[in-house]
Design a protein around this motif. Structure first.
Motif, PDB file in Angstrom:
ATOM      1  N   LEU A   1     123.357  74.277  55.873  1.00  7.22           N
ATOM      2  CA  LEU A   1     123.101  72.841  55.941  1.00  7.22           C
ATOM      3  C   LEU A   1     122.123  72.389  54.864  1.00  7.22           C
ATOM      4  N   GLN A   2     121.133  73.205  54.581  1.00  9.79           N
ATOM      5  CA  GLN A   2     120.190  72.853  53.520  1.00  9.79           C
ATOM      6  C   GLN A   2     120.877  72.832  52.162  1.00  9.79           C
TER       7      GLN A   2
ATOM      8  N   THR B   1     123.071  69.692  52.056  1.00  6.87           N
ATOM      9  CA  THR B   1     122.248  68.484  51.923  1.00  6.87           C
ATOM     10  C   THR B   1     121.817  68.290  50.476  1.00  6.87           C
TER      11      THR B   1
ATOM     12  N   LYS C   1     123.636  65.262  47.355  1.00  8.84           N
ATOM     13  CA  LYS C   1     122.762  64.109  47.111  1.00  8.84           C
ATOM     14  C   LYS C   1     123.280  63.207  45.998  1.00  8.84           C
TER      15      LYS C   1
ATOM     16  N   ALA D   1     122.168  70.305  63.830  1.00 11.54           N
ATOM     17  CA  ALA D   1     122.763  69.402  62.848  1.00 11.54           C
ATOM     18  C   ALA D   1     121.993  68.086  62.798  1.00 11.54           C
ATOM     19  N   GLN D   2     121.659  67.561  63.953  1.00 13.47           N
ATOM     20  CA  GLN D   2     120.892  66.328  64.005  1.00 13.47           C
ATOM     21  C   GLN D   2     119.544  66.488  63.311  1.00 13.47           C
TER      22      GLN D   2
ATOM     23  N   LEU E   1     120.295  67.321  59.321  1.00  6.99           N
ATOM     24  CA  LEU E   1     121.104  66.371  58.551  1.00  6.99           C
ATOM     25  C   LEU E   1     120.666  64.929  58.742  1.00  6.99           C
TER      26      LEU E   1
ATOM     27  N   SER F   1     119.979  63.069  55.638  1.00  2.00           N
ATOM     28  CA  SER F   1     120.935  63.297  54.552  1.00  2.00           C
ATOM     29  C   SER F   1     122.074  62.287  54.620  1.00  2.00           C
TER      30      SER F   1
ATOM     31  N   ILE G   1     125.110  63.323  55.029  1.00  2.00           N
ATOM     32  CA  ILE G   1     126.152  64.017  55.787  1.00  2.00           C
ATOM     33  C   ILE G   1     126.062  63.623  57.265  1.00  2.00           C
ATOM     34  N   GLU G   2     127.181  63.203  57.826  1.00  2.00           N
ATOM     35  CA  GLU G   2     127.248  62.896  59.248  1.00  2.00           C
ATOM     36  C   GLU G   2     127.767  64.119  59.998  1.00  2.00           C
ATOM     37  N   TRP G   3     127.618  64.124  61.295  1.00  2.00           N
ATOM     38  CA  TRP G   3     127.993  65.312  62.060  1.00  2.00           C
ATOM     39  C   TRP G   3     128.764  64.902  63.316  1.00  2.00           C
TER      40      TRP G   3
END
Length: 273
Positions: free
Chosen positions: A31-32, A35, A39, A59-60, A63, A66, A68-70
């Motif tokens: 995830l990092q 993210t 960008k 994820a919440q 992210l 960021s 990015i949605e989940w």
């Protein structure tokens, strides 16, 4: 009511589906990386990740700041009650999720989920403010017997018949030919073009707003075929399985999608289509 997805014109949507993969430490690194890597990508590109239920909180957390949605990979057709092991749409929404996949072929096959149940899940998602990603697709045998359109119509009609026009205009549709998922071989660009055109025409029967919803392609989407698939007219992005577990591959697919924003031509020599 879920926010209506943006028009397919001038945007692409790429959703990663982790399926039953992940672990806290590995997820964090992935995830990092995603993210950071997304960008600077085109603002016309929308990105989402659908993770296993236990990782919605992670994820919440990672992210939240960021682009990015989940979301989740499934949800219950019930709001609440004595349904041990089930997870409701409102529970998913509690974690700030945007998306929920419903009707994935693996759910239809392994859990015997029928078209009516999928429609109920889509409705529950919308009621909770989520955007359902409704999956449709035919098996190899159904394709060989020229039943593709019949199968897709039945799967899609069950959802459209249950939803109002406003609700139907708020879903995302994903065409995932069952024979291509996890096989390493995607459908040809010609096949994808024909099916997506058919789906768009079928959606139009519900109204012009419904005809404009995003229609994604899924099924062995990889960095080397993504640009070709995403340049096919009426393909608004992708639902990506295994490649979404690898930061380098998923970022390359996202870049490919960003590079096709605004393109009209279906065939380009460098895309492999």
């Amino acid at each position: 009511m879920s926010k209506m997805p943006e028009s397919k014109v001038g945007s692409k949507l790429v959703i990663g589906n982790w399926k039953m993969h992940g672990g806290l430490r590995g997820n964090e690194a992935l995830l990092q990386a995603l993210t950071h890597g997304t960008k600077a990508m085109s603002p016309g590109l929308r990105i989402g990740l659908c993770v296993p239920f236990p990782y919605l909180a992670q994820a919440q957390q990672l992210l939240g700041d960021s682009r990015i949605e989940w979301g989740a990979q499934d949800l219950s057709s019930h709001d609440e009650g004595a349904y041990t092991g089930e997870v409701s749409a409102s529970m998913v929404a509690d974690f700030g999720a945007r998306y929920a996949i419903v009707g994935h072929s693996e759910r239809r096959e392994y859990h015997r989920e029928g078209a009516i149940l999928v429609a109920e899940k889509a409705e529950r998602a919308l009621e909770a403010g989520l955007t359902p990603i409704v999956c449709v697709g035919e098996t190899k045998e159904e394709r060989e017997f020229a039943f593709t359109e019949r199968v897709l119509s039945a799967q899609l009609d069950a959802v459209l018949d249950r939803l109002s026009v406003e609700q139907a205009a708020s879903i995302v549709l994903a065409y995932e030919p069952v024979w291509a998922i996890g096989s390493g071989s995607s459908a040809s660009c010609e096949d994808v073009r024909d099916v997506h055109h058919f789906l768009r025409q079928h959606l139009a029967q519900k109204g012009p707003a419904v005809a404009r919803i995003p229609v994604l392609y899924g099924g062995s989407v990889k960095p080397d075929n993504a640009a070709g698939l995403f340049s096919v007219p009426e393909v608004d992005g992708g639902l990506v399985g295994g490649a979404s577990l690898d930061a380098e591959q998923f970022l390359a697919i996202c870049e490919a999608a960003a590079g096709t924003i605004g393109m009209v031509a279906a065939h380009h020599d460098h895309t492999g289509c």
